[in-house]
Design a protein around this motif. Structure first.
Motif, short mmCIF file in Angstrom:
data_model
loop_
_atom_site.label_atom_id
_atom_site.label_comp_id
_atom_site.label_asym_id
_atom_site.label_seq_id
_atom_site.Cartn_x
_atom_site.Cartn_y
_atom_site.Cartn_z
N LEU A 45 58.76 49.56 69.17
CA LEU A 45 58.40 49.50 67.75
C LEU A 45 57.51 50.69 67.36
O LEU A 45 57.62 51.23 66.27
CB LEU A 45 57.64 48.19 67.50
N ARG A 46 56.62 51.11 68.27
CA ARG A 46 55.68 52.21 67.96
C ARG A 46 56.21 53.57 68.41
O ARG A 46 55.52 54.57 68.28
CB ARG A 46 54.33 51.98 68.65
N ALA A 47 57.40 53.61 69.00
CA ALA A 47 57.90 54.87 69.55
C ALA A 47 58.55 55.73 68.47
O ALA A 47 58.96 55.24 67.42
CB ALA A 47 58.90 54.59 70.66
N TYR A 48 58.61 57.03 68.73
CA TYR A 48 59.36 57.94 67.88
C TYR A 48 60.75 58.11 68.50
O TYR A 48 60.91 57.94 69.72
CB TYR A 48 58.67 59.29 67.79
N PRO A 49 61.76 58.48 67.69
CA PRO A 49 63.12 58.57 68.24
C PRO A 49 63.22 59.44 69.49
O PRO A 49 63.93 59.09 70.43
CB PRO A 49 63.92 59.18 67.08
N HIS A 50 62.48 60.56 69.54
CA HIS A 50 62.65 61.46 70.69
C HIS A 50 62.09 60.85 71.97
O HIS A 50 62.32 61.37 73.05
CB HIS A 50 61.99 62.80 70.41
N GLU A 51 61.35 59.76 71.84
CA GLU A 51 60.79 59.13 73.04
C GLU A 51 61.73 58.09 73.65
O GLU A 51 61.39 57.47 74.66
CB GLU A 51 59.44 58.46 72.70
N LEU A 52 62.89 57.88 73.00
CA LEU A 52 63.82 56.86 73.48
C LEU A 52 65.07 57.52 74.08
O LEU A 52 65.36 58.68 73.83
CB LEU A 52 64.24 55.96 72.31
N SER A 53 65.81 56.73 74.85
CA SER A 53 67.07 57.24 75.40
C SER A 53 68.16 57.11 74.34
O SER A 53 68.00 56.42 73.33
CB SER A 53 67.46 56.42 76.62
N GLY A 54 69.27 57.81 74.58
CA GLY A 54 70.38 57.76 73.63
C GLY A 54 70.86 56.34 73.38
O GLY A 54 71.10 55.95 72.23
N GLY A 55 70.98 55.56 74.44
CA GLY A 55 71.44 54.19 74.29
C GLY A 55 70.45 53.35 73.49
O GLY A 55 70.84 52.55 72.64
N GLN A 56 69.17 53.58 73.74
CA GLN A 56 68.14 52.84 72.99
C GLN A 56 68.19 53.20 71.51
O GLN A 56 68.11 52.36 70.63
CB GLN A 56 66.75 53.12 73.56
N ARG A 57 68.33 54.51 71.26
CA ARG A 57 68.40 54.96 69.86
C ARG A 57 69.58 54.33 69.15
O ARG A 57 69.46 53.88 68.01
CB ARG A 57 68.52 56.48 69.81
N GLN A 58 70.76 54.29 69.82
CA GLN A 58 71.91 53.73 69.13
C GLN A 58 71.72 52.23 68.92
O GLN A 58 72.18 51.68 67.93
CB GLN A 58 73.21 54.04 69.90
N ARG A 59 71.01 51.57 69.84
CA ARG A 59 70.75 50.15 69.62
C ARG A 59 69.81 49.96 68.42
O ARG A 59 69.94 48.99 67.67
CB ARG A 59 70.17 49.51 70.88
#
Ligand SMILES: Nc1ncnc2c1ncn2[C@@H]1O[C@H](COP(=O)(O)OP(=O)(O)OP(=O)(O)O)[C@@H](O)[C@H]1O
Ligand code: SF4
Ligand SMILES: [Mg+2]
Lengths: 327, 315
Positions: free
Chosen positions: A146-160
């Protein structure tokens, strides 16, 4: 079928920009809770169809025809009217989740702002619902994400996250434009399964745009095949894939690995359709597929074949099942 | 975040050291024997030696450099050869003209460029957008001094509303001081605004075509809301960068405007001292301007860290 039973009814949709016409009279219907796949080679107009429905075309492009959804015709609605529907009754998942998420806002804010805008929730309630959503799409440590920025997530997490945003308000229809193409092969299946389950749980209808025929076979009940801005074949998935009528669909199926033609032989290659998709500015007369079609006749070269034969229809003068004119 | 700030700070200090060495060596190399230059061609060798000894010019360069920097750090910018006035005092009285002029000019430039650039981007391809683009082109083509002269002819000479030149110190009459700055700030600000409008326009255009703005619309924002709530925050990054790039334009413009409106600012002081071969005065004031430019760029790096979460992880 009455309008209320359908998630969307598209009639004679044209999408163009000046002299260019990327989508030329596309029609289809997805019943409430139904799932339609849209396939076709690159440049056939799949994304333009989706963006035309959403009213999100790039500058200079405009749409003609009718798109019935939730009792209104979306074509001709103002941006303000459309903004009340987008994300609420109709939503979209884009191909590349990295560029589709705002790089300077926390993903939590991006999700809660949808809930707050459409459902008028308080900040705390929106955050609680966002955490619920994250749990539904199997995100680990939802509070941290919830507190993360998009660049801190993996591709799969971002698409989720994108899927969570599209599903947040329980829309009647979700359009997913190649939702797994930008992801690693290993996470594609996982993301697809999550999308499938979440859509099913909400009873939303799904328009799945993809190059990947097995995905459509696995999660859709009907399919439409696009070529050069038109739907050339459409019908129930089992019928279209088992007994394709249009010559282009046949070629498309033959160029894909299946249980029957799969080969472990390193040198073996599946037969690709010869030639290339014609550019929008230089469409051939008659059937636009004729320069690449082995069955093409003089008729094909001069006259556009009509789309015939619902529920499993095709626009071909000489369909593979022999129902048309003799070649 | 801490690592990023530490790195930028190290870079800031490194840039200061490098530029101070460069200024020092350049001026010495160009000047040759400083004492001889100050005294002119007819001076006797004895007089030259005496001056060199008095000002420590006969010491090794490294010692002179460290002495100069040590003085700068403690607020002592050195003394004039001719009048023996403290450079610190000379500069302070000039800064009360130059700093308000530069800052107000930059602020006015931004106040023009940001709305005009957004307007031009949103109306790209329409006559109204093209018109703003044309105005900006005209502004870029007009030299600053020309804008200054035109404005002073119109408001000063023709209408007689404002002074066309000269300066009343703030301590004497703040209102009059402000009035003296109106036309200079207008000239500087409109020209800067015209230049920056183009950058703002392209930054906003670029952001408007980004996927995340489309996502914002797909999740229920109108096109305007998506631009203002999502687009602008992202466009702020390139816009802040442009402010850094405009520093040269700003300082150059300030020099010219001080000339046109005969304002007793830093620029005029430097030029007068170059002519008078006041090596120390020139060296210290030029260094002061460089510190200002490097500091602004440091502030911009810090603004980046605040605006862009991707920077904070170090880069
Ligand atoms: N922004 C644009 N400007 C100009 N032409 C465009 C633009 N976007 C798409 N097109 C053209 O519109 C046509 C249809 O493109 P569209 O993106 O709908 O294809 P697609 O079926 O989604 O292909 P892909 O599988 O590559 O995503 C193509 O010929 C493409 O060149
Ligand atoms: S209409 Fe003719 S050219 Fe077109 S796909 Fe059918 S057979 Fe081939
Ligand atoms: Mg596409």
């Amino acid at each position: 079928m009455s309008g209320a039973d359908n998630a969307i009814e598209v009639r004679d949709l044209f999408v163009g920009n000046g002299d260019l016409t990327a989508v030329q009279g596309v029609s289809f219907t997805i019943p409430a809770g139904g799932r339609m796949g849209l396939v076709g080679e690159s440049g056939s107009g799949k994304s333009m169809t989706a963006l035309g429905i959403m009213g999100l075309l790039p500058a200079g492009w405009h749409v003609r025809g009718s798109v019935r959804h939730d009792g209104v015709d979306l074509v001709g609605q103002s941006d303000r009217q459309m903004s009340k529907r987008r994300g609420r009754t109709i939503s979209m998942v884009f191909q590349d989740p990295l560029s589709a998420l705002d790089p300077v806002r926390r993903v939590g804010r991006q999700v809660t702002s949808i809930l707050r805008r459409h459902l008028d929730l308080s900040a705390a309630e929106a955050e609680r619902q966002a955490l619920d959503l994250f749990a539904q799409i199997n995100l680990p440590e939802p509070a941290r994400i919830l507190r993360a920025y998009p660049h801190e997530l993996s591709g799969g997490q971002r698409q989720r996250i994108m899927i969570a945003m599209a599903l947040a308000c329980y829309p009647q229809l979700i359009i997913a434009d190649e939702p797994t193409t930008a992801l690693d092969v290993t996470v594609q299946k996982q993301v697809l399964r999550i999308l499938d389950a979440a859509v099913r749980e909400r009873g939303s209808a799904l328009l799945m745009i993809t190059h990947n025929l097995p995905i459509i076979a696995a999660i859709c009940d009907s399919v439409a095949v696009m070529y050069a801005g038109r739907i050339v074949e459409a019908g129930p998935v089992a019928q279209v894939f088992r007994t394709p009528r249009h010559r282009y669909t046949q070629g498309l199926l033959r160029s894909q690995p299946t249980m029957d033609n799969i080969s472990f032989d390193a040198g073996a290659r599946l037969p690709a359709i010869p030639g290339m998709v014609p550019p929008l500015t230089d469409l051939p007369p008659g059937c636009p597929f004729h320069p690449r079609c082995a069955a093409a006749s003089a008729l094909c070269r001069t006259r556009m074949p009509p789309f015939e034969g619902a529920p499993h229809g095709a626009a071909c003068w000489h369909p593979a099942d022999g129902a048309g004119e003799a070649p | 975040m801490a690592l990023y700030i530490f790195r930028r700070l190290a870079f800031f200090l490194g840039a200061l050291v490098a530029s101070s060495v460069a200024i020092f060596l350049l001026i010495r190399a160009a000047g040759g024997n400083v004492a001889a230059i100050v005294l002119g061609r007819d001076a006797s060798p004895d007089a030259i030696d005496a001056l060199a000894t008095e000002y420590g010019l006969d010491r090794p360069l490294a010692v002179q450099y460290l002495d100069w920097i040590g003085g700068m750090l403690s607020g002592d910018l050195g003394r004039s050869f001719r009048t023996n006035e403290s450079v610190t005092d000379l500069v302070t009285s000039r800064l009360e003209v130059s700093i308000p002029l530069a800052l107000m000019g930059l602020t006015l430039g931004l106040l023009i460029a940001i709305p005009a650039g957004i307007f031009a981007a949103r109306n790209a391809g329409r006559p109204s957008g093209a018109f703003v683009g044309l105005l900006s082109q005209v502004g870029i083509a007009v030299p600053v001094f020309w804008a200054g002269i035109l404005l002073s002819l119109l408001f000063g000479v023709h209408l007689g509303w404002l002074p066309t030149g000269g300066w009343t110190p703030w301590s004497v009459d703040p209102v009059q001081a402000l009035r003296s700055l109106v036309l200079p700030v207008l000239s500087l600000g409109t020209i800067l605004g015209a230049v920056m409008t183009r950058y703002v326009r392209s930054a906003v255009l670029d952001v408007m075509n980004q996927d995340y703005v489309r996502t914002a619309r797909a999740s229920g924002m109108t096109a305007s809301q998506a631009l203002l709530q999502v687009g602008l925050r992202n466009a702020a990054l390139p816009i802040v960068t442009v402010i850094g790039l405009q520093m040269a334009e700003l300082i150059g413009g300030t020099v010219i405007i001080e000339m046109v409106f005969s304002l007793p600012g830093l620029a005029r002081m430097i030029l007068a001292n170059v002519a008078a071969r006041e090596v120390i005065v020139v060296q210290s004031t030029v260094m002061l301007i460089i510190v200002f430019v490097i500091f602004v760029n440091f502030l911009i790096d810090m603004a980046y860290a605040l605006l862009d979460p991707r920077t904070r992880r170090g880069r």
